[in-house]
Design an enzyme around this catalytic site. Structure first.
Site, short mmCIF file in Angstrom:
data_model
loop_
_atom_site.label_atom_id
_atom_site.label_comp_id
_atom_site.label_asym_id
_atom_site.label_seq_id
_atom_site.Cartn_x
_atom_site.Cartn_y
_atom_site.Cartn_z
CG MET A 28 -51.90 120.12 -82.54
SD MET A 28 -50.88 118.88 -81.79
CE MET A 28 -51.09 117.49 -82.63
CG HIS A 32 -58.65 117.57 -91.38
ND1 HIS A 32 -59.92 117.52 -90.49
CD2 HIS A 32 -57.83 117.12 -90.67
CE1 HIS A 32 -59.61 116.83 -89.31
NE2 HIS A 32 -58.42 116.61 -89.33
CG HIS A 35 -58.95 120.91 -87.80
ND1 HIS A 35 -58.03 119.96 -88.75
CD2 HIS A 35 -58.26 120.70 -86.60
CE1 HIS A 35 -57.30 119.50 -88.20
NE2 HIS A 35 -57.32 119.70 -87.03
CD GLN A 59 -50.78 117.68 -78.03
OE1 GLN A 59 -51.09 118.57 -77.54
NE2 GLN A 59 -51.59 117.00 -79.06
CG ASP A 155 -58.78 113.72 -81.04
OD1 ASP A 155 -57.47 113.13 -81.10
OD2 ASP A 155 -58.87 114.58 -81.95
CD GLN A 158 -57.42 116.31 -77.64
OE1 GLN A 158 -56.12 116.11 -77.77
NE2 GLN A 158 -57.98 117.05 -78.37
CB SER A 190 -56.44 111.95 -88.64
OG SER A 190 -55.15 112.09 -88.16
NE ARG A 192 -49.93 111.72 -85.21
CZ ARG A 192 -50.12 112.31 -83.92
NH1 ARG A 192 -51.51 112.41 -84.18
NH2 ARG A 192 -49.18 112.95 -83.36
P1 AMP Z 1 -55.74 118.58 -83.85
O1 AMP Z 1 -55.10 119.75 -84.83
O2 AMP Z 1 -55.85 117.10 -84.36
O3 AMP Z 1 -55.16 118.61 -82.63
O4 AMP Z 1 -57.31 118.66 -83.82
C1 AMP Z 1 -58.14 119.78 -83.25
C2 AMP Z 1 -59.42 119.59 -82.90
O5 AMP Z 1 -59.81 118.98 -84.13
C3 AMP Z 1 -59.71 118.66 -81.77
O6 AMP Z 1 -60.68 119.04 -81.01
C4 AMP Z 1 -59.96 117.28 -82.64
O7 AMP Z 1 -60.77 116.42 -82.11
C5 AMP Z 1 -60.66 118.04 -83.71
N1 AMP Z 1 -60.79 117.12 -84.90
C6 AMP Z 1 -59.78 116.22 -85.47
N2 AMP Z 1 -60.14 115.63 -86.42
C7 AMP Z 1 -61.49 115.73 -86.57
C8 AMP Z 1 -62.48 115.08 -87.25
N3 AMP Z 1 -62.31 114.01 -88.34
N4 AMP Z 1 -63.96 115.26 -87.08
C9 AMP Z 1 -64.27 116.23 -86.12
N5 AMP Z 1 -63.28 116.85 -85.33
C10 AMP Z 1 -61.90 116.51 -85.54
#
Ligand code: AMP
Length: 279
Positions: A28, A32, A35, A59, A155, A158, A190, A192
């Protein structure tokens, strides 16, 4: 790095590629180091890496932070370009739909709904969340048609939901889950975390610290002692949940020899954070 903003632009690029060379990282945005670790892994093992950047409205429920969610496409592309420069023989295509109509055209009326596993943990307080996740990931898998897709263990639920969907619908895609990236103090990275004040950021450490303590307690004193610790911790802060479950199917442990996971969701200020540790 090639940036595409519409489905038709993306599809032109996609037609030039073979599925067996494509690694896919759905995100999304607001990238960081978590990702970036997924992108690095895909770069290492695939000739082409496709990264989607899409804040999926399906979502988020009405009272959640869809409008507030950080959108930083320019900065994200800068980070991706830098990664590409350190892997100059590899191709990266970013698919960042300029509108949700690119993913859900007018009259889109299908929902992917995975069963039992979406009703527990985060699914209890966010009832439509995992239907939204499964629907968008299914849609993106159909558009991208990758060989392998990379997800973060951050996640965990997820990842389990997506694995179940891929298995049940016999989607010909390999899934990989990679470890959680944390800051120096242990807070899981995160998007967030941007919403946390300085004080919140300190309070947020309670989440990873507690999960670590429960994990250590399982190892040293066993499950009953770990449940006692959980009950104590639940009274100390505003938890959404703090649970010990089986890694495999997220059901309650039957005995201590099983592979277990400790998962927590903690409200810090107005932000809800999740984290977990494999035991
Ligand atoms: P998001 O942009 O939050 O939807 O996350 C995209 C992908 O990055 C998802 O597969 C998350 O599980 C992964 N992700 C988010 N935060 C972390 C983290 N701190 N360490 C590893 N993977 C992450």
């Amino acid at each position: 790095m090639e940036l595409t903003r519409t489905l038709s632009e993306f599809s032109i690029q996609r037609k030039l590629l073979k599925a067996q060379e494509i690694g896919f990282v759905p995100t999304m945005g607001n990238l960081h180091a978590g990702h970036l670790s997924l992108i690095e892994k895909s770069l290492k093992f695939n000739q082409v890496t496709i990264i989607s950047i899409f804040v999926n409205p399906k979502q988020f429920s009405a009272h959640e932070d869809l409008d507030k969610y950080p959108r930083t496409l320019e900065g994200d592309c800068k980070q991706i370009k830098e990664l590409n420069e350190s892997h100059p023989t590899k191709t990266i295509i970013v698919f960042a739909p300029e509108s949700s109509m690119e993913i859900y055209p007018e009259n889109f009326d299908t929902k992917i709904s995975v069963g039992k596993i979406t009703k527990i943990l985060c699914g209890k307080s966010r009832p439509a969340h995992f239907d939204g996740v499964a629907t968008v990931v299914h849609q993106l898998f159909q558009i991208v048609k990758p060989k392998t897709a990379y997800f973060g263990l951050k996640d965990y639920q997820q990842f389990k939901v997506i694995s179940k969907m891929v298995q049940d619908l016999r989607m010909p895609i390999e899934l990989e889950a990679l470890p959680i990236k944390r800051n120096n103090e242990g807070l899981a990275l995160s998007s967030r975390n941007k919403f946390l004040s300085k004080e919140d950021a300190q309070n947020a450490l309670f989440l990873s610290k507690t999960i670590n303590e429960v994990t250590a307690m399982i190892k040293t004193n066993g499950l009953p002692a770990a449940y006692d610790l959980i009950n104590k911790k639940l009274n100390e802060r505003e938890w959404d949940y703090l649970e010990i479950l089986q890694q495999d199917n997220l059901s309650p442990p039957q005995h201590e020899q099983e592979k277990l996971i400790v998962l927590g969701a903690l409200k810090v200020g107005s932000t809800r954070l999740i984290d977990n540790t494999l035991v």
